[in-house]
Design a protein around this motif. Structure first.
Motif, PDB file in Angstrom:
ATOM      1  N   SER A   1       0.810  -1.218   0.000  1.00  0.00           N
ATOM      2  CA  SER A   1       0.000   0.000   0.000  1.00  0.00           C
ATOM      3  C   SER A   1       0.846   1.271   0.000  1.00  0.00           C
ATOM      4  CB  SER A   1      -0.939  -0.004   1.208  1.00  0.00           C
ATOM      5  OG  SER A   1      -0.206  -0.126   2.417  1.00  0.00           O
ATOM      6  N   GLN A   2       2.012   1.251   0.677  1.00  0.00           N
ATOM      7  CA  GLN A   2       2.862   2.448   0.710  1.00  0.00           C
ATOM      8  C   GLN A   2       3.245   2.875  -0.707  1.00  0.00           C
ATOM      9  OE1 GLN A   2       3.242  -0.239   2.531  1.00  0.00           O
ATOM     10  NE2 GLN A   2       3.872   0.211   4.632  1.00  0.00           N
ATOM     11  N   SER A   3       3.643   1.917  -1.539  1.00  0.00           N
ATOM     12  CA  SER A   3       4.053   2.226  -2.921  1.00  0.00           C
ATOM     13  C   SER A   3       2.851   2.532  -3.807  1.00  0.00           C
ATOM     14  CB  SER A   3       4.850   1.060  -3.498  1.00  0.00           C
ATOM     15  OG  SER A   3       6.014   0.812  -2.726  1.00  0.00           O
ATOM     16  N   GLN A   4       1.739   1.855  -3.591  1.00  0.00           N
ATOM     17  CA  GLN A   4       0.548   2.105  -4.404  1.00  0.00           C
ATOM     18  C   GLN A   4       0.008   3.517  -4.189  1.00  0.00           C
ATOM     19  OE1 GLN A   4      -2.280  -1.003  -3.528  1.00  0.00           O
ATOM     20  NE2 GLN A   4      -1.021  -2.625  -4.452  1.00  0.00           N
ATOM     21  N   SER A   5       0.228   4.093  -2.976  1.00  0.00           N
ATOM     22  CA  SER A   5      -0.289   5.430  -2.699  1.00  0.00           C
ATOM     23  C   SER A   5       0.458   6.527  -3.454  1.00  0.00           C
ATOM     24  CB  SER A   5      -0.216   5.712  -1.191  1.00  0.00           C
ATOM     25  OG  SER A   5       1.134   5.759  -0.744  1.00  0.00           O
ATOM     26  N   THR A   6       1.546   6.176  -4.133  1.00  0.00           N
ATOM     27  CA  THR A   6       2.285   7.164  -4.943  1.00  0.00           C
ATOM     28  C   THR A   6       2.472   6.680  -6.379  1.00  0.00           C
ATOM     29  OG1 THR A   6       4.414   6.211  -4.214  1.00  0.00           O
ATOM     30  CG2 THR A   6       3.535   8.040  -2.917  1.00  0.00           C
ATOM     31  N   ALA A   7       1.690   5.658  -6.771  1.00  0.00           N
ATOM     32  CA  ALA A   7       1.903   5.045  -8.101  1.00  0.00           C
ATOM     33  C   ALA A   7       1.313   5.871  -9.240  1.00  0.00           C
ATOM     34  CB  ALA A   7       1.304   3.637  -8.122  1.00  0.00           C
ATOM     35  N   GLY A   8       0.429   6.799  -8.926  1.00  0.00           N
ATOM     36  CA  GLY A   8      -0.196   7.593  -9.992  1.00  0.00           C
ATOM     37  C   GLY A   8      -0.186   9.073  -9.643  1.00  0.00           C
ATOM     38  N   THR A   9      -1.168   9.786 -10.215  1.00  0.00           N
ATOM     39  CA  THR A   9      -1.291  11.216  -9.995  1.00  0.00           C
ATOM     40  C   THR A   9      -2.195  11.472  -8.779  1.00  0.00           C
ATOM     41  OG1 THR A   9      -1.081  11.614 -12.368  1.00  0.00           O
ATOM     42  CG2 THR A   9      -1.992  13.398 -11.022  1.00  0.00           C
ATOM     43  N   GLN A  10      -1.740  12.303  -7.877  1.00  0.00           N
ATOM     44  CA  GLN A  10      -2.533  12.627  -6.695  1.00  0.00           C
ATOM     45  C   GLN A  10      -3.763  13.433  -7.109  1.00  0.00           C
ATOM     46  OE1 GLN A  10      -1.921  11.772  -3.392  1.00  0.00           O
ATOM     47  NE2 GLN A  10      -0.162  10.549  -4.040  1.00  0.00           N
TER      48      GLN A  10
END
Length: 280
Positions: A212-221
């Motif tokens: 989840s830590q990496s998925q929370s920055t995988a795209g555009t906020q």
């Protein structure tokens, strides 16, 4: 002349009357003294009957006796205090043991109640999943419209803007509602939060990081007021999120929440996320 006339006489000369009287007086005095002494002797041999008074105890000895008495009293007081402390400790130990037993009993009762509630929730979730899957797999009225009817049914819980890959992601996670939550789970019947999100995006060819830590920055906020179906929701801060889910439209999300609920679909205010990222 007598033949003895020249021979000196050996007779002592007569003493004068005065010397005789003197000697008689001296002798008499001596004899009187002896007589007096002899008469006094029996009186000295009489037994002593007078009581001899002992000297008074000194002040220093009195102080010593008083100090000894005080020390004895202190020892007695210390023993009584120790006895009271021992009794209090025994009473406290009994009370603690009783409280512990009561706490264990309550904990066991709470655990049983939670287990019963969990079983009831799981049963309800299974029933809900069965009903949803029955609706999603219901046959259409004709073969020619089967494909479009199926797509419409699958997209029914999603906002009208869900199309293409986003609609597929949403459909996939909704199909898993009711599955079990298992830490580290990646399907097909049990998931953790990031495992479910990763599998959903893999159906449309997007390979996301596993955690989840990496998925929370995988795209555009994106802001929570500008969400679109298929967006990844996260809880915690970006880069250190502790939970993720998928926004499915209509103000709702799907996520593998915990071991008590499993995979659920809930409104956002059920557990408001911190932020979101957009992949599609």
């Amino acid at each position: 002349m007598s033949h003895t006339a020249l021979i000196p006489s050996h007779r002592k000369p007569r003493q004068s009357a005065s010397k005789s009287a003197l000697r008689a007086g001296v002798a008499g005095g001596v004899l009187s003294t002896i007589a007096v002494a002899g008469a006094a002797a029996p009186a000295q041999a009489e037994p002593v009957t007078q009581t001899i008074e002992m000297p008074t105890i000194t002040a220093g000895l009195s102080t010593t006796v008083a100090a000894s008495a005080e020390a004895t009293q202190q020892v007695a007081l210390d023993l009584e205090t120790q006895a009271q402390e021992d009794a209090a400790a025994t009473t406290a130990a009994k009370a603690a043991k009783k409280a512990k037993a009561e706490a264990v009993r309550k904990a066991e009762a709470k655990k049983k109640a939670e287990a019963a509630a969990k079983a009831k929730a799981e049963a309800a979730e299974r029933a809900s999943r069965t009903a949803e899957r029955t609706t999603l797999s219901a046959p259409s009225g004709s073969s020619s419209s089967g494909s479009s009817s199926s797509a419409s049914t699958a997209s029914a819980p999603v906002s009208s803007s869900a199309t293409g890959s986003a609609a597929s992601v949403v459909s996939f996670v909704q199909m898993q509602v009711g599955d079990a939550y298992v830490p580290g789970g990646t399907g097909p019947n049990s998931w953790d939060c990031s495992g479910l999100v990763q599998a959903a995006f893999r159906t449309v060819g997007v390979d996301l990081p596993r955690v989840s830590q990496s998925q929370s920055t995988a795209g555009t906020q994106v802001g929570l007021g500008n969400l679109q179906p298929g967006d990844i929701l996260y809880w915690g801060s970006a880069g250190s999120a502790y939970h993720v889910g998928i926004y499915v439209g209509g103000g709702q999300f799907v996520g593998a929440q915990n071991s008590s609920t499993g995979v659920v679909q809930r409104p956002l205010d059920y557990d408001m996320p911190t932020g979101a990222v957009r992949i599609l």
